[in-house]
Design a protein around this motif. Structure first.
Motif, short mmCIF file in Angstrom:
data_model
loop_
_atom_site.label_atom_id
_atom_site.label_comp_id
_atom_site.label_asym_id
_atom_site.label_seq_id
_atom_site.Cartn_x
_atom_site.Cartn_y
_atom_site.Cartn_z
N GLN A 92 18.52 34.59 -8.15
CA GLN A 92 19.16 35.78 -7.56
C GLN A 92 19.16 35.69 -6.03
OE1 GLN A 92 16.86 38.83 -9.57
NE2 GLN A 92 17.43 37.88 -11.52
N LEU A 93 18.11 35.14 -5.47
CA LEU A 93 18.09 34.94 -4.02
C LEU A 93 19.13 33.91 -3.59
CD1 LEU A 93 14.21 34.93 -3.61
CD2 LEU A 93 15.76 36.59 -2.56
N LEU A 94 19.32 32.86 -4.39
CA LEU A 94 20.34 31.86 -4.09
C LEU A 94 21.75 32.43 -4.27
CD1 LEU A 94 18.63 28.75 -5.70
CD2 LEU A 94 19.14 29.07 -3.26
N MET A 95 21.91 33.35 -5.20
CA MET A 95 23.20 34.03 -5.34
C MET A 95 23.52 34.79 -4.06
SD MET A 95 24.28 36.98 -8.12
CE MET A 95 25.93 37.70 -8.11
N LEU A 96 22.54 35.55 -3.57
CA LEU A 96 22.74 36.30 -2.34
C LEU A 96 23.02 35.37 -1.16
CD1 LEU A 96 22.61 39.06 -0.84
CD2 LEU A 96 20.18 38.62 -0.48
N LEU A 97 22.24 34.29 -1.06
CA LEU A 97 22.39 33.35 0.05
C LEU A 97 23.77 32.71 0.05
CD1 LEU A 97 21.34 31.67 2.41
CD2 LEU A 97 20.28 30.12 0.75
N THR A 98 24.20 32.18 -1.08
CA THR A 98 25.51 31.51 -1.12
C THR A 98 26.64 32.49 -0.87
OG1 THR A 98 25.50 31.68 -3.55
CG2 THR A 98 24.74 29.61 -2.59
N MET A 99 26.53 33.70 -1.40
CA MET A 99 27.58 34.69 -1.16
C MET A 99 27.66 35.05 0.32
SD MET A 99 27.51 37.30 -4.41
CE MET A 99 28.53 38.45 -3.49
N TYR A 100 26.51 35.24 0.95
CA TYR A 100 26.47 35.48 2.39
C TYR A 100 27.22 34.38 3.15
CZ TYR A 100 23.35 39.27 4.05
OH TYR A 100 22.81 40.47 4.43
N GLN A 101 26.87 33.15 2.83
CA GLN A 101 27.44 32.02 3.54
C GLN A 101 28.94 31.88 3.31
OE1 GLN A 101 24.92 28.86 2.07
NE2 GLN A 101 23.39 29.15 3.69
N LEU A 102 29.42 32.38 2.19
CA LEU A 102 30.84 32.29 1.86
C LEU A 102 31.64 33.48 2.40
CD1 LEU A 102 30.47 31.06 -1.82
CD2 LEU A 102 31.17 29.69 0.15
N GLY A 103 30.95 34.42 3.05
CA GLY A 103 31.64 35.57 3.64
C GLY A 103 31.75 36.78 2.74
N PHE A 104 30.97 36.81 1.67
CA PHE A 104 30.95 37.97 0.77
C PHE A 104 29.60 38.66 0.95
CE2 PHE A 104 33.87 34.88 -0.94
CZ PHE A 104 34.98 35.63 -1.30
N GLU A 105 29.53 39.62 1.87
CA GLU A 105 28.25 40.20 2.29
C GLU A 105 27.92 41.51 1.57
OE1 GLU A 105 27.98 40.49 6.51
OE2 GLU A 105 28.39 38.36 6.84
N VAL A 106 28.58 41.78 0.46
CA VAL A 106 28.34 43.06 -0.23
C VAL A 106 26.90 43.20 -0.67
CG1 VAL A 106 29.02 42.17 -2.51
CG2 VAL A 106 29.28 44.61 -1.98
N GLY A 107 26.21 42.06 -0.97
CA GLY A 107 24.82 42.12 -1.39
C GLY A 107 23.88 42.61 -0.32
N LYS A 108 24.37 42.71 0.91
CA LYS A 108 23.57 43.27 2.00
C LYS A 108 23.40 44.77 1.83
CE LYS A 108 23.44 43.29 7.09
NZ LYS A 108 24.12 42.81 8.31
N TYR A 109 24.40 45.41 1.22
CA TYR A 109 24.44 46.87 1.14
C TYR A 109 24.24 47.40 -0.28
CZ TYR A 109 26.79 45.66 5.48
OH TYR A 109 27.11 45.10 6.69
N ILE A 110 24.58 46.60 -1.26
CA ILE A 110 24.43 46.99 -2.66
C ILE A 110 23.57 45.94 -3.35
CG2 ILE A 110 25.61 47.45 -4.84
CD1 ILE A 110 26.19 49.57 -2.73
N SER A 111 22.54 46.38 -4.05
CA SER A 111 21.62 45.44 -4.67
C SER A 111 22.26 44.72 -5.86
CB SER A 111 20.37 46.18 -5.15
OG SER A 111 19.58 45.34 -5.96
N LEU A 112 22.49 43.42 -5.71
CA LEU A 112 23.01 42.61 -6.81
C LEU A 112 21.96 42.52 -7.92
CD1 LEU A 112 24.49 39.68 -4.68
CD2 LEU A 112 25.73 41.65 -5.59
N GLU A 113 20.69 42.44 -7.54
CA GLU A 113 19.62 42.34 -8.52
C GLU A 113 19.54 43.57 -9.41
OE1 GLU A 113 18.10 40.15 -4.77
OE2 GLU A 113 19.42 41.81 -5.27
N LYS A 114 19.79 44.74 -8.83
CA LYS A 114 19.77 45.96 -9.63
C LYS A 114 20.89 45.96 -10.67
CE LYS A 114 20.06 50.99 -9.39
NZ LYS A 114 20.48 52.15 -8.58
#
Length: 350
Positions: free
Chosen positions: A208-230
């Protein structure tokens, strides 16, 4: 030995469901592109909420939890973890903060993955934090009713270092070439990481942390504001089902990534829609409305009981303390009704 075909992903053919989800994600990302300017203050509050929810949800999936009060204090570094559960919660907090603050500098590599795992177990005192597994393990699916099932037998321990190296290199090379949609590639990478199951413990949280990291790096920062893990925790049965479907033939390099990709893209769609819903409520809330007014208005609009945590999410203008005070005052005025107790307490407008 397992090989990673990140040129075609085993001749993957996206179906209409995946294509529609990808189209929706790019549209929703466009709709949210101005939020950093329009809702800066509210977004900062959502970041704090999302971090707490992500840490809580990812650990809760593994049966690791503490009280809400302790969780909040650990997230704010106000207390030291005093048991194994809290030590692992504090570790997740630290890796989450590392990603939020340094994702641009974190190349997807064996070293990055080992460092993240080391920090995940920094407080736990286990000597295998930051080290690949030295014994063979199994992937166990844990269900709501408490029963567990062996979902998959991952590669043997001695193969893991080379597999992680190959996986990381294939991901970085394919991502640079842009031959495959980056979100599809991210989903495949996360799935293959889980399938390797490289550590004794913490594989689900690392994925789940790698999901957040790769999405961040690809320009999809929604996980910063909405919990993907939840969102994953709330759809845990679908998560396990997608993993199982995409695992068939994995060791023979014949697995179909599509079931997991569709699940993954669905998580991203839901996250963007939740973010837009949050900001939509912010936009419609008038400046002169008090915390009591907004709590009551939100309860009436949602047409369902809401927990205090949900109200904090939906009303980022006010702090958790202000929301709690408003709930107390509204209950005293008989304008809302409390349902349940403890962690399951919810409120509904009368």
């Amino acid at each position: 030995m397992k090989k990673f075909d990140y040129t075609t992903l085993n001749n993957l053919q996206l179906d209409n469901e995946a294509i529609n989800k990808l189209t929706t994600i790019y549209q929703l990302r466009g709709e949210t592109s101005s939020y950093q300017i329009d809702y800066r203050e509210e977004l900062e509050k959502l970041v704090a909420v999302a971090k707490i929810q992500s840490t809580d949800a990812s650990n809760r999936i593994e049966g690791i939890f503490t009280t809400d009060n302790r969780l909040n204090k650990i997230m704010m570094n106000k207390v030291q973890p005093y048991n194994q559960n809290e030590q692992e919660i504090a570790g997740y907090r630290d890796v989450l903060n590392l990603i939020h603050e340094n994702y641009n500098y974190m190349q997807i590599s064996k070293n990055t993955i080992l460092t993240m795992h080391s920090r995940l177990f920094k407080y736990a005192g286990d000597n295998w934090g930051g080290k690949f597994k030295d014994i063979n393990n199994k992937i166990i699916a844990k269900y709501e009713d408490g029963h567990e099932e062996v979902r998959f037998n991952p590669p043997e321990a001695y193969l893991v270092p080379e597999l992680i190296t190959q996986l990381s290199e294939q991901y970085e090379r394919s991502n640079h070439q842009r031959a495959i949609n980056p979100l599809v590639l991210s989903a495949a990478f996360v799935f293959d990481f889980v399938s390797i199951h490289p550590f004794r413990d913490g594989n689900g949280r690392m994925s789940q942390l790698l999901m957040l990291l790769t999405m961040y790096q690809l320009g999809f920062e929604v996980g910063k504001y909405i919990s993907l893990e939840k969102i994953i925790e709330e759809s845990k049965a679908d998560y396990y089902q997608a993993l199982a479907a995409s695992s068939v033939g994995w060791n023979e390099n014949q697995n179909d990534y599509l079931p997991f990709i569709n699940y993954y893209l669905g998580i991203v769609v839901r996250a963007y829609r939740e973010l837009i819903e949050r900001m939509g409520l912010v936009h419609t809330q008038q400046k002169e409305l008090t915390a009591e007014d907004l709590v009551l208005k939100t309860l009436r609009k949602q047409l369902r009981p809401l927990s205090k945590a949900e109200l904090v999410e939906l009303i980022p203008r006010y702090s958790q303390i202000s929301i709690q005070r408003a709930l107390h005052d509204l209950k005293q005025k008989n304008k809302i009704q409390m349902i349940g107790g403890g962690r399951s307490t919810k409120y509904i407008a009368i």
